[in-house]
Design a protein around this motif. Structure first.
Motif, PDB file in Angstrom:
ATOM      1  N   ALA A 279      11.208 -54.669   4.348  1.00 61.04           N
ATOM      2  CA  ALA A 279      11.582 -53.254   4.395  1.00 61.04           C
ATOM      3  C   ALA A 279      10.999 -52.500   3.204  1.00 61.04           C
ATOM      4  O   ALA A 279      10.491 -51.382   3.345  1.00 61.04           O
ATOM      5  N   ALA A 280      11.061 -53.110   2.024  1.00 67.01           N
ATOM      6  CA  ALA A 280      10.508 -52.467   0.824  1.00 67.01           C
ATOM      7  C   ALA A 280       8.999 -52.310   0.945  1.00 67.01           C
ATOM      8  O   ALA A 280       8.432 -51.277   0.538  1.00 67.01           O
ATOM      9  N   ARG A 281       8.312 -53.308   1.501  1.00 69.73           N
ATOM     10  CA  ARG A 281       6.864 -53.201   1.696  1.00 69.73           C
ATOM     11  C   ARG A 281       6.521 -52.067   2.658  1.00 69.73           C
ATOM     12  O   ARG A 281       5.552 -51.329   2.465  1.00 69.73           O
ATOM     13  N   ALA A 282       7.315 -51.931   3.720  1.00 73.56           N
ATOM     14  CA  ALA A 282       7.058 -50.878   4.697  1.00 73.56           C
ATOM     15  C   ALA A 282       7.254 -49.497   4.088  1.00 73.56           C
ATOM     16  O   ALA A 282       6.441 -48.588   4.306  1.00 73.56           O
ATOM     17  N   ARG A 283       8.326 -49.344   3.306  1.00 74.58           N
ATOM     18  CA  ARG A 283       8.539 -48.042   2.668  1.00 74.58           C
ATOM     19  C   ARG A 283       7.425 -47.740   1.673  1.00 74.58           C
ATOM     20  O   ARG A 283       6.929 -46.606   1.615  1.00 74.58           O
ATOM     21  N   ALA A 284       7.001 -48.723   0.896  1.00 71.58           N
ATOM     22  CA  ALA A 284       5.915 -48.520  -0.059  1.00 71.58           C
ATOM     23  C   ALA A 284       4.614 -48.162   0.643  1.00 71.58           C
ATOM     24  O   ALA A 284       3.765 -47.459   0.074  1.00 71.58           O
ATOM     25  N   ALA A 285       4.451 -48.620   1.888  1.00 70.98           N
ATOM     26  CA  ALA A 285       3.251 -48.309   2.661  1.00 70.98           C
ATOM     27  C   ALA A 285       3.316 -46.940   3.329  1.00 70.98           C
ATOM     28  O   ALA A 285       2.371 -46.542   4.010  1.00 70.98           O
ATOM     29  N   GLY A 286       4.445 -46.230   3.155  1.00 70.98           N
ATOM     30  CA  GLY A 286       4.558 -44.872   3.677  1.00 70.98           C
ATOM     31  C   GLY A 286       5.431 -44.708   4.892  1.00 70.98           C
ATOM     32  O   GLY A 286       5.525 -43.610   5.444  1.00 70.98           O
ATOM     33  N   ALA A 287       6.103 -45.771   5.332  1.00 72.05           N
ATOM     34  CA  ALA A 287       6.904 -45.695   6.552  1.00 72.05           C
ATOM     35  C   ALA A 287       8.285 -45.103   6.291  1.00 72.05           C
ATOM     36  O   ALA A 287       8.834 -45.193   5.184  1.00 72.05           O
ATOM     37  N   PHE A 288       8.836 -44.506   7.328  1.00 73.86           N
ATOM     38  CA  PHE A 288      10.246 -44.125   7.399  1.00 73.86           C
ATOM     39  C   PHE A 288      10.986 -45.355   7.917  1.00 73.86           C
ATOM     40  O   PHE A 288      10.714 -45.839   9.018  1.00 73.86           O
ATOM     41  N   VAL A 289      11.899 -45.882   7.119  1.00 71.85           N
ATOM     42  CA  VAL A 289      12.520 -47.184   7.387  1.00 71.85           C
ATOM     43  C   VAL A 289      13.982 -46.991   7.797  1.00 71.85           C
ATOM     44  O   VAL A 289      14.727 -46.253   7.140  1.00 71.85           O
ATOM     45  N   ALA A 290      14.382 -47.667   8.880  1.00 67.80           N
ATOM     46  CA  ALA A 290      15.759 -47.561   9.351  1.00 67.80           C
ATOM     47  C   ALA A 290      16.327 -48.935   9.664  1.00 67.80           C
ATOM     48  O   ALA A 290      15.623 -49.830  10.141  1.00 67.80           O
ATOM     49  N   ILE A 291      17.621 -49.091   9.399  1.00 68.36           N
ATOM     50  CA  ILE A 291      18.364 -50.287   9.792  1.00 68.36           C
ATOM     51  C   ILE A 291      18.660 -50.162  11.282  1.00 68.36           C
ATOM     52  O   ILE A 291      19.379 -49.255  11.704  1.00 68.36           O
ATOM     53  N   ALA A 292      18.085 -51.061  12.077  1.00 63.94           N
ATOM     54  CA  ALA A 292      18.228 -50.969  13.530  1.00 63.94           C
ATOM     55  C   ALA A 292      19.536 -51.585  14.009  1.00 63.94           C
ATOM     56  O   ALA A 292      20.024 -52.562  13.440  1.00 63.94           O
ATOM     57  N   HIS A 293      20.108 -50.957  15.035  1.00 66.79           N
ATOM     58  CA  HIS A 293      21.278 -51.423  15.805  1.00 66.79           C
ATOM     59  C   HIS A 293      22.194 -52.395  15.033  1.00 66.79           C
ATOM     60  O   HIS A 293      22.274 -53.587  15.367  1.00 66.79           O
ATOM     61  N   PRO A 294      22.901 -51.907  14.007  1.00 70.39           N
ATOM     62  CA  PRO A 294      23.728 -52.818  13.203  1.00 70.39           C
ATOM     63  C   PRO A 294      24.835 -53.513  13.987  1.00 70.39           C
ATOM     64  O   PRO A 294      25.141 -54.674  13.700  1.00 70.39           O
ATOM     65  N   GLN A 295      25.425 -52.833  14.955  1.00 68.17           N
ATOM     66  CA  GLN A 295      26.488 -53.489  15.729  1.00 68.17           C
ATOM     67  C   GLN A 295      25.900 -54.586  16.619  1.00 68.17           C
ATOM     68  O   GLN A 295      26.436 -55.701  16.688  1.00 68.17           O
TER      69      GLN A 295
END
Length: 306
Positions: A121-137
């Motif tokens: 997740a940290a790599r994706a954000r550093a690469a410029g992505a909008f990062v979301a926690i998917a379907h936690p339930q």
């Protein structure tokens, strides 16, 4: 103080941020996925195929399917490492560059030595992505799991595929606990469409931007200039000294939620506006708004920080 989504320049654009094609485990080819969303009145989608070795680590190229009134944002659903329940992480990354380095994730099971969910997740954000926690339930996410993804911009508050497939659509509990710990997160509603069941056209984001342009949309997502919906429109959310003022399409319930059990609601018929007193929420550092229409469809604001 008004939420920036309602004061930023531009207009609202309707989009889905979580979609699959036959490049991974979806049923339809990318071109047909894009065609269907455009035909249903969407302005943009992010096609987020599963970024695992079994599918060749796809970041599906949807640029050929853009038009004057429809656009796409590249992305993927990332998988690496195990959650507390031993299952593989699912992390949404919208705006992921095509040269993003793949993890050692051969399939839908964790393997020894692969990078963790927080690391990818940290790599994706550093690469410029909008990062979301998917379907936690759906994932069976623990609070400790959710805390660990400190690179996340957002939590899926609603996942339509998880609603239709297993009645585990909710992310509000996880989001509210993180907000109460001071995490400045936004809330997204998505489809997670595979087109193998009625998992499409059920949850979306309305993003405020000056043009239907992938970079402008991505920037607005990162700023939180959007709201999420299953149908109702939010037209204004303003925090005043002793109340929250909400403007919307016709709804039957307006709720303001905050820290812990703090909440207040107003009920009525065909309400297009409401002013809710903040007495019950005076000690909450954050607030968010949910509206519900006569058919039970919801829309959610992003949090307001006081």
């Amino acid at each position: 103080m008004a939420l920036s989504a309602f004061t930023a320049p531009g207009r609202f654009w309707r989009g889905n941020l979580h979609t699959h094609s036959d490049r991974s485990d979806g049923v339809l080819p990318p071109q047909e996925v894009c065609r269907r969303y455009q035909a249903e009145g969407y302005d943009f989608i992010a096609l987020t195929d599963h970024f695992i070795g079994a599918y060749g680590y796809p970041i599906t190229d949807t640029t050929p399917f853009r038009s004057n009134n429809f656009t796409t944002i590249p992305g993927a659903e990332l998988h690496s490492g195990a959650m507390a329940n031993g299952e593989l992480w699912h992390i949404l990354a919208v705006g992921l560059p095509e040269d993003f380095t793949a993890p050692d994730a051969p399939g839908f099971h964790p393997v020894a030595g692969q990078e963790s969910g927080p690391e990818i997740a940290a790599r994706a954000r550093a690469a410029g992505a909008f990062v979301a926690i998917a379907h936690p339930q759906w994932s069976g996410l623990t609070l400790a799991d959710a805390r660990s993804i400190d690179a996340a911009h957002a939590v899926e508050i609603y996942n339509h595929g998880c609603a239709t497939g297993c009645d585990r659509a909710d992310g509000a509990h996880t989001a509210d606990l993180l907000l109460s710990e001071g995490r400045r997160l936004s809330l997204i509603a998505t489809d997670d469409a595979h087109f193998s069941e009625p998992d499409h056209f059920g949850g979306w984001v309305m993003v405020k931007a000056e043009a239907n342009d992938p970079e402008l949309l991505l920037d607005a997502l990162k700023r939180g200039d959007f709201y999420s919906s299953q149908g109702p429109e939010l037209r204004g959310v303003t925090l005043e000294r002793d109340a929250v003022r909400v403007e919307c399409s016709a709804v039957s319930t307006v709720i303001v939620q905050g820290h812990g059990s703090a909440a207040t609601a107003q009920h009525g018929a065909s309400m297009t506006g409401a002013e809710l007193p903040l007495e019950r929420l005076r000690n909450s550092p954050w607030l968010r708004v949910t509206v519900i229409d006569r058919a039970g469809k919801r829309a959610w604001s992003n949090p307001i920080w006081r």
